[in-house]
Design a protein around this motif. Structure first.
Motif, PDB file in Angstrom:
ATOM      1  N   THR A  51      21.260  59.201  15.595  1.00 12.92           N
ATOM      2  CA  THR A  51      22.386  60.122  15.465  1.00 12.92           C
ATOM      3  C   THR A  51      22.094  61.467  16.123  1.00 12.92           C
ATOM      4  O   THR A  51      20.940  61.845  16.299  1.00 12.92           O
ATOM      5  N   ARG A  57      21.939  62.959   9.608  1.00 12.79           N
ATOM      6  CA  ARG A  57      20.470  62.994   9.557  1.00 12.79           C
ATOM      7  C   ARG A  57      19.986  63.345   8.149  1.00 12.79           C
ATOM      8  O   ARG A  57      19.087  62.705   7.608  1.00 12.79           O
ATOM      9  N   GLU A  61      17.811  60.789   5.843  1.00 12.77           N
ATOM     10  CA  GLU A  61      16.442  61.137   5.451  1.00 12.77           C
ATOM     11  C   GLU A  61      16.292  61.176   3.935  1.00 12.77           C
ATOM     12  O   GLU A  61      15.263  60.753   3.402  1.00 12.77           O
ATOM     13  N   CYS A  67      14.972  59.033  11.290  1.00 11.82           N
ATOM     14  CA  CYS A  67      16.056  59.401  12.201  1.00 11.82           C
ATOM     15  C   CYS A  67      15.552  59.536  13.623  1.00 11.82           C
ATOM     16  O   CYS A  67      14.495  60.120  13.868  1.00 11.82           O
TER      17      CYS A  67
END
Length: 98
Positions: A51, A57, A61, A67
């Motif tokens: 992304t 993100r 995460e 990521c």
């Protein structure tokens, strides 16, 4: 031992449903449903989310996904890699860096 990973591509925009990956569906963002399905899969060892979006993100995460940075030049609908080889090389390089 072989490692199996899931690759989720999730851009921040959208051509038909803007910001669909962060849209709340039954109490959580759409991207969370995909990540959680991968977490439940007994055959997936690692999850990667590709992304350019900071919110996606952050969600990924928090759920334990790695990521990968999608280049800003690829955010538009008709942009992208010129071949599958180029796409794979980009992902492989980023995964190796983790």
């Amino acid at each position: 031992m072989t490692t199996t990973f899931a690759m989720i591509t999730a851009r921040g925009g959208g051509s038909t449903f803007y910001r669909k990956n962060t849209y709340p569906l039954l109490g959580k963002p759409v991207i969370a449903w995909a990540i959680e399905a991968c977490l439940r899969a007994q055959c997936v060892d690692q999850i990667f989310v590709w992304t350019e979006d900071k919110e996606i993100r952050s969600i990924a995460e928090k759920l334990g996904a790695h990521c990968l940075t999608r280049p800003k030049s690829m955010v538009h609908y008709h942009s992208g890699f010129h071949s599958a080889e180029e796409f794979n090389r980009n992902k492989y390089d980023q995964i190796q860096a983790i």
